[in-house]
Scaffold this active site. Structure first.
Site, PDB file in Angstrom:
ATOM      1  N   SER A 131      40.254  48.547  35.497  1.00  0.00           N
ATOM      2  CA  SER A 131      41.044  48.774  34.280  1.00  0.00           C
ATOM      3  C   SER A 131      41.327  50.256  34.095  1.00  0.00           C
ATOM      4  CB  SER A 131      40.312  48.246  33.052  1.00  0.00           C
ATOM      5  OG  SER A 131      41.079  48.550  31.899  1.00  0.00           O
ATOM      6  N   LYS A 185      36.910  41.046  33.898  1.00  0.00           N
ATOM      7  CA  LYS A 185      38.149  41.833  33.734  1.00  0.00           C
ATOM      8  C   LYS A 185      39.193  41.009  32.962  1.00  0.00           C
ATOM      9  CE  LYS A 185      41.396  44.908  34.182  1.00  0.00           C
ATOM     10  NZ  LYS A 185      42.645  44.463  34.596  1.00  0.00           N
ATOM     11  N   HIS A 188      38.249  41.099  29.392  1.00  0.00           N
ATOM     12  CA  HIS A 188      38.581  42.456  28.927  1.00  0.00           C
ATOM     13  C   HIS A 188      40.053  42.501  28.502  1.00  0.00           C
ATOM     14  CE1 HIS A 188      40.647  46.247  29.813  1.00  0.00           C
ATOM     15  NE2 HIS A 188      39.551  46.877  29.439  1.00  0.00           N
ATOM     16  N   ASN A 189      40.924  41.972  29.354  1.00  0.00           N
ATOM     17  CA  ASN A 189      42.353  42.004  29.032  1.00  0.00           C
ATOM     18  C   ASN A 189      42.667  41.142  27.813  1.00  0.00           C
ATOM     19  OD1 ASN A 189      42.412  43.457  31.393  1.00  0.00           O
ATOM     20  ND2 ASN A 189      44.287  42.524  32.124  1.00  0.00           N
ATOM     21  N   GLU A 192      41.798  43.026  24.881  1.00  0.00           N
ATOM     22  CA  GLU A 192      42.838  44.064  24.730  1.00  0.00           C
ATOM     23  C   GLU A 192      44.054  43.502  23.959  1.00  0.00           C
ATOM     24  OE1 GLU A 192      43.720  46.092  28.502  1.00  0.00           O
ATOM     25  OE2 GLU A 192      45.834  45.817  28.035  1.00  0.00           O
TER      26      GLU A 192
HETATM   27  P1  NDP Z   1      52.300  46.108  43.101  1.00  0.00           P
HETATM   28  O1  NDP Z   1      51.607  45.007  42.405  1.00  0.00           O
HETATM   29  O2  NDP Z   1      53.660  46.477  42.717  1.00  0.00           O
HETATM   30  O3  NDP Z   1      52.298  45.776  44.682  1.00  0.00           O
HETATM   31  C1  NDP Z   1      52.920  46.586  45.618  1.00  0.00           C
HETATM   32  C2  NDP Z   1      52.052  46.748  46.846  1.00  0.00           C
HETATM   33  O4  NDP Z   1      51.779  45.467  47.439  1.00  0.00           O
HETATM   34  C3  NDP Z   1      52.744  47.571  47.926  1.00  0.00           C
HETATM   35  O5  NDP Z   1      51.774  48.350  48.569  1.00  0.00           O
HETATM   36  C4  NDP Z   1      53.305  46.492  48.845  1.00  0.00           C
HETATM   37  O6  NDP Z   1      53.544  46.922  50.146  1.00  0.00           O
HETATM   38  C5  NDP Z   1      52.176  45.508  48.816  1.00  0.00           C
HETATM   39  N1  NDP Z   1      52.586  44.173  49.271  1.00  0.00           N
HETATM   40  C6  NDP Z   1      53.367  43.295  48.619  1.00  0.00           C
HETATM   41  N2  NDP Z   1      53.498  42.167  49.344  1.00  0.00           N
HETATM   42  C7  NDP Z   1      52.783  42.343  50.470  1.00  0.00           C
HETATM   43  C8  NDP Z   1      52.520  41.536  51.610  1.00  0.00           C
HETATM   44  N3  NDP Z   1      53.013  40.302  51.707  1.00  0.00           N
HETATM   45  N4  NDP Z   1      51.747  42.038  52.590  1.00  0.00           N
HETATM   46  C9  NDP Z   1      51.236  43.289  52.473  1.00  0.00           C
HETATM   47  N5  NDP Z   1      51.435  44.093  51.423  1.00  0.00           N
HETATM   48  C10 NDP Z   1      52.205  43.631  50.442  1.00  0.00           C
HETATM   49  O7  NDP Z   1      51.396  47.454  43.088  1.00  0.00           O
HETATM   50  P2  NDP Z   1      50.523  48.106  41.916  1.00  0.00           P
HETATM   51  O8  NDP Z   1      50.023  49.353  42.529  1.00  0.00           O
HETATM   52  O9  NDP Z   1      51.227  48.168  40.626  1.00  0.00           O
HETATM   53  O10 NDP Z   1      49.311  47.085  41.712  1.00  0.00           O
HETATM   54  C11 NDP Z   1      48.434  46.730  42.786  1.00  0.00           C
HETATM   55  C12 NDP Z   1      47.431  45.707  42.266  1.00  0.00           C
HETATM   56  O11 NDP Z   1      46.678  46.285  41.216  1.00  0.00           O
HETATM   57  C13 NDP Z   1      48.058  44.437  41.681  1.00  0.00           C
HETATM   58  O12 NDP Z   1      47.239  43.337  41.995  1.00  0.00           O
HETATM   59  C14 NDP Z   1      48.031  44.689  40.202  1.00  0.00           C
HETATM   60  O13 NDP Z   1      48.015  43.484  39.457  1.00  0.00           O
HETATM   61  C15 NDP Z   1      46.717  45.441  40.063  1.00  0.00           C
HETATM   62  N6  NDP Z   1      46.567  46.269  38.889  1.00  0.00           N
HETATM   63  C16 NDP Z   1      47.589  46.974  38.408  1.00  0.00           C
HETATM   64  C17 NDP Z   1      47.437  47.759  37.276  1.00  0.00           C
HETATM   65  C18 NDP Z   1      48.562  48.564  36.779  1.00  0.00           C
HETATM   66  O14 NDP Z   1      48.394  49.167  35.699  1.00  0.00           O
HETATM   67  N7  NDP Z   1      49.681  48.631  37.487  1.00  0.00           N
HETATM   68  C19 NDP Z   1      46.157  47.843  36.583  1.00  0.00           C
HETATM   69  C20 NDP Z   1      45.108  47.134  37.222  1.00  0.00           C
HETATM   70  C21 NDP Z   1      45.328  46.369  38.313  1.00  0.00           C
HETATM   71  P3  NDP Z   1      54.999  47.478  50.580  1.00  0.00           P
HETATM   72  O15 NDP Z   1      55.039  48.903  50.116  1.00  0.00           O
HETATM   73  O16 NDP Z   1      54.995  47.378  52.069  1.00  0.00           O
HETATM   74  O17 NDP Z   1      56.037  46.626  49.912  1.00  0.00           O
END
Ligand code: NDP
Length: 488
Positions: A131, A185, A188-189, A192
């Protein structure tokens, strides 16, 4: 470990993964990094490569080879099928004893499934709730890892090195086995959602009810942030309300569409609570309030031609125009917010206890409260009190029974009732204030109308009922002799 090997790896270098990788590097870890499309890896290396020790890879094989044993890889990719795909790619190349950590926002039942599958292949799988958003990932998140004790031995020191610190303690603890971390988690959400909604209800009463300007309300929240309500969410509320839109010069709050989005973790919290038969009414109402806000067409129709009701500003004008009464009502709102927030946390912690029982986890609720004191969105001074309550080691049915919280709600309740009735009279919806009060009154009622429901159920469906004066199950022959029959 040779010089070329990393003690930790990160797969997925979008906003969260890149920030987490940088945080790890800032704290002396050597970080192997890999992303499906190499361009993200390149961007990270070009923009931040000098911030610490990174080992970039173009293939999963190279990535795994660059890790020291036991190889530990944190996955930060899109939740759902992409996470499954990456887990399998890693598991195909990794060896027995290696650790795969999913730090994305996974549904805890997926984590339970994945842990089982990966364990069967001789590897460790850790579902870790994170988080704090992108900033938290970079500067210190609150983390909720599940998984085995053995994986925690390797992972614990690494996660402790990058976690937020609250009162000298890192905001990370081993929550429990398999899906326990993602479960906590999720709750937690959910909390929130409720916390944000009670703040929104307070704002609405001041804005539409008392006719106060956003800046004046911002000042009220800033003041509240100095007391019992001190928290990140109250602080940012004050900031949002004092912000002025660059384009129009209007208060920012007035140019934002009033339809709240959601990504699903609140819904999971409520669905899970329903299946555990644990009422989380505050969280539920907060999720539904976001849903209602997003029913744009339905709301438009209701406002334009269908549904009539009182005008909030007219209804509360007498209070708004009397300085003392206004001050007293604002204090009532603060108390209503505080009491409703206590109820939301009490319900959330009850859900964690119910989940632990159902899924056979040993979860230290005091430790959960402690790791939420820093790094995460619901960080608040108040969590020290929750930690103290659970830290006493006594088992109590609800946080509301702890002497501190019991007293706090007792002190707040006259105000709380005044606010809920004034809001109803004025036509300002306060679903979490009112449902939390109903929960409180429901719990403390000596006798609930559930007795009538039992009578109805027995009459139409012969579902039987219990008696207050005798054990066993009973059925009345409603359509016949009206005699009561004790069930065998
Ligand atoms: P995204 O959820 O937007 O995911 C993008 C990433 O996933 C890129 O690195 C992309 O690679 C990769 N990806 C997507 N599809 C595939 C695939 N089939 N095979 C391999 N790689 C793949 O990124 P975020 O950074 O926003 O979030 C990452 C995780 O963290 C998610 O699960 C999200 O729910 C969680 N999270 C996010 C928070 C936030 O505030 N954003 C907070 C807490 C958790 P490529 O560049 O090659 O497309």
């Amino acid at each position: 470990m040779t010089e070329e090997q990393a003690n930790i790896g990160v797969v997925g270098l979008a906003a969260m993964g890149a920030s987490l990788a940088r945080n790890l590097a800032h704290h002396g870890n050597t970080v192997a990094v890999f992303n499906r499309h190499y361009s993200r890896t390149e961007t990270l290396m070009n923009e931040h490569g000098s911030e610490g020790k990174f080992i970039p890879s173009k293939t999963v094989e190279e990535f795994v080879q660059s890790l020291a044993k036991p190889r530990t890889a944190i996955i930060m990719v899109q939740a759902g099928a992409p996470t499954d795909a990456v887990i399998n790619e890693l598991a195909d190349v990794m060896e027995k004893g290696d650790i795969i950590v999913d730090a994305g926002n996974a549904y805890f039942k997926d984590t339970i499934r994945r842990e089982k599958e990966i364990r069967a292949r001789g590897l460790h799988f850790v579902g870790c709730g994170v988080s704090g958003g992108e900033e938290g990932a970079l500067l210190g998140p609150s983390m909720m890892p599940g998984g085995t004790d053995e994986s925690w031995k390797t992972l614990g020191p690494i996660l402790k090195s990058i976690a937020a610190v609250a009162e000298g303690e890192p905001c990370v603890t081993h929550i429990g086995t398999d899906g326990a971390g993602h479960f906590v988690k999720m709750v937690h959400n959910g909390i929130e959602y409720a916390d944000m909604q009670v703040i929104a209800e307070s704002y609405d009463l001041m804005r539409r009810g008392l006719g106060m300007a956003p800046q004046e309300i911002s000042d009220v929240f800033a003041e509240w942030n100095k007391g019992d309500l001190n928290s990140y969410l109250i602080e940012i509320t004050s900031q949002v309300l004092s912000h002025v839109d660059e384009k129009t010069g209007k208060p920012f709050i007035d140019i934002v569409t009033d339809q709240a989005g959601m990504k699903g973790t609140g819904t999971w919290t409520v669905q899970t609570a329903l299946s555990l038969a644990t009422p989380v009414t505050g969280i539920g109402e907060a999720v539904f309030a976001r849903g209602l806000s997003s029913e744009a067409e339905l709301r438009k129709e209701a406002q334009e031609k269908v549904l009539q009701g009182p005008d909030p500003t007219e209804s509360l004008a007498k209070i708004a125009n009397d300085a003392d009464a206004k001050k007293a009502f604002i204090e009532d709102i603060r108390q209503a917010l505080y009491a409703s927030k206590i109820v939301a946390y009490a319900q959330g912690f009850t859900e964690i206890e119910a989940g632990a029982k159902e899924y056979d986890w040993t979860i230290d609720l005091g430790a959960v409260a402690r790791i939420w004191r820093g790094g995460c969105i619901i960080r608040a001074k108040f969590l020290n009190r929750i930690s103290d309550a659970y830290g006493k080691g006594e088992s109590f049915g609800s946080l509301l029974f702890d002497s501190f919280f019991k007293q706090a709600v007792e002190n707040a309740q006259d105000s709380w009732r005044r606010v809920v009735s004034a809001a109803a009279q004025a036509g300002v919806p306060v679903p979490v204030f009112s449902s939390s009060l109903a929960y409180y009154d429901g719990l403390r009622s000596k006798r609930l109308p559930a007795a009538l429901i039992q009578g109805q159920r027995d009459l139409f469906g012969a579902h039987t009922y219990g008696r207050v004066d005798e054990p066993g199950a009973f059925h009345t022959l409603w359509a016949g002799t009206q005699k009561e029959i004790k069930q065998p």
